[in-house]
Design an enzyme around this catalytic site. Structure first.
Site, PDB file in Angstrom:
ATOM      1  N   HIS A 152       4.551  -7.374   0.028  1.00  0.00           N
ATOM      2  CA  HIS A 152       4.383  -8.723  -0.484  1.00  0.00           C
ATOM      3  C   HIS A 152       5.110  -8.820  -2.009  1.00  0.00           C
ATOM      4  O   HIS A 152       5.544  -8.037  -2.585  1.00  0.00           O
ATOM      5  CB  HIS A 152       2.958  -8.683  -0.789  1.00  0.00           C
ATOM      6  CG  HIS A 152       2.356  -8.859   0.491  1.00  0.00           C
ATOM      7  ND1 HIS A 152       1.338  -9.997   1.002  1.00  0.00           N
ATOM      8  CD2 HIS A 152       2.090  -7.983   1.520  1.00  0.00           C
ATOM      9  CE1 HIS A 152       1.118  -9.734   2.488  1.00  0.00           C
ATOM     10  NE2 HIS A 152       1.417  -8.612   2.511  1.00  0.00           N
ATOM     11  N   SER A 212       8.772   3.169   5.228  1.00  0.00           N
ATOM     12  CA  SER A 212       9.294   4.122   4.225  1.00  0.00           C
ATOM     13  C   SER A 212       9.127   3.985   2.849  1.00  0.00           C
ATOM     14  O   SER A 212       8.227   4.277   2.448  1.00  0.00           O
ATOM     15  CB  SER A 212      11.029   4.189   4.534  1.00  0.00           C
ATOM     16  OG  SER A 212      11.655   5.068   3.608  1.00  0.00           O
ATOM     17  N   ASP A 240       0.907  -1.122   0.038  1.00  0.00           N
ATOM     18  CA  ASP A 240       0.070   0.116  -0.189  1.00  0.00           C
ATOM     19  C   ASP A 240       0.820   0.942  -0.057  1.00  0.00           C
ATOM     20  O   ASP A 240       1.845   1.292   0.735  1.00  0.00           O
ATOM     21  CB  ASP A 240      -0.862  -0.060   1.220  1.00  0.00           C
ATOM     22  CG  ASP A 240      -1.880  -1.033   1.128  1.00  0.00           C
ATOM     23  OD1 ASP A 240      -1.958  -1.958   0.185  1.00  0.00           O
ATOM     24  OD2 ASP A 240      -2.939  -0.893   2.085  1.00  0.00           O
TER      25      ASP A 240
END
EC number: 4.1.1.65
Length: 297
Positions: A149, A254, A92
């Site tokens: 992921h 980050s 995300d």
């Protein structure tokens, strides 16, 4: 440039990056309810964190702030796009830059780029498979899900820990700090995939307490030298991760930089490019089926 921005940038060069990050890491690992509950509650309010997606929805049920920050999501919260051969978004966040690796340089912001070889720890042989390839830089904001992921199924070839500074990562530092992502501490993970070589580079920043991978756990600094671990040697059992599987996480996060080799994939030309993205969305398709993305500006 506004004075407050100048002051912030000056503080970035003067601050004891690693000391600040170690102290914040200890606070974030604190399990005292009166401390961790206050930190978590303030964080949820300030960043409007959506806890309805979390596997454990009660933010105060987590044992520490770091446990809350690296929270797991419900199994159906991030469905994986099923386009054949597609590479998925690994996290995300927001795509800050995306495009081609040009003459061994990766675009950072207007007037700034950084070296591919430098990003991967200074080894030209390690960087060679990505020359002329593609890159995407994904920034994870504080409110985002902070696990990373696999864009494609892959077999781990090498993990490289590169020590460095811990400048804050945001639009201002990207525009102002030369070679930001090749100066900050980072962990580069290199995989073999159906589309050739792939690298996921997890870049640290100010107050990023640590980076973890699912196969090695906490990746800790080793003095000031680059440390490489090969996983394709005969003495080690192969590590294979499925598409969409978790490969690592940030404790106070980050940036993730994704690298692919040349002529294998092209970025999908979607409204989300250079904007918000979610893990599991299609990021790139095989070169024969995708539309090439325009040059970075």
């Amino acid at each position: 440039m506004p004075f407050k921005d100048q002051l912030f940038l000056a503080s970035q060069y003067l601050a004891p990056h690693h000391l600040v990050s170690r102290l914040m890491g200890r606070v974030a690992d604190c399990r005292a309810p009166e401390i961790k509950n206050r930190m978590i509650a303030r964080f949820v309010r300030r960043y409007n964190v959506d806890m309805s997606e979390a596997l454990v929805e009660d933010p105060l049920a987590y044992a520490s702030f770091n446990d809350f920050f690296t929270r797991a999501l419900k199994p159906d919260a991030r469905p994986l796009d099923d386009e054949p051969g597609a590479a998925l978004c690994p996290a995300d966040g927001a795509i800050s830059q995306i495009g081609a690796i040009d003459n061994g340089r990766i675009f950072q912001a207007k007037g700034h780029s950084f070296g591919l070889t430098d990003l991967l720890g200074g080894d030209a042989e390690r960087a060679a498979p990505f020359a002329g390839g593609q890159f995407a830089t994904i920034y994870l904001s504080p409110r985002d899900y902070h696990r990373v992921h696999m864009p494609l199924a892959g077999t781990l070839r090498e993990m490289v820990h590169v020590p460095g500074r811990l400048f804050s990562v945001n639009p201002l530092t990207a525009r102002s700090v030369p070679e930001l992502f090749a100066r900050n501490e980072r962990v580069a993970c290199l995989f073999d995939t159906e589309h050739g070589p792939m690298a996921l580079v997890l870049v640290g920043a100010m107050i990023v307490a640590s980076i973890e991978t699912v196969w090695a756990g906490l990746v800790t600094p080793h003095k000031r030298q680059v440390r490489s671990v090969r996983y394709d040697a005969a003495a080690r059992a192969p590590i294979h991760l499925d598409k969409g599987a978790e490969m690592g996480r940030f404790k106070l996060g980050s940036t993730v930089i994704v690298l692919f080799g040349p002529k294998r994939l092209r970025w999908l030309d979607l409204p989300s490019v250079r904007g918000p993205v979610r893990m599991g969305e299609t990021l790139a398709l095989p070169a024969s089926t995708a539309i090439s993305f325009p040059e970075s500006e």
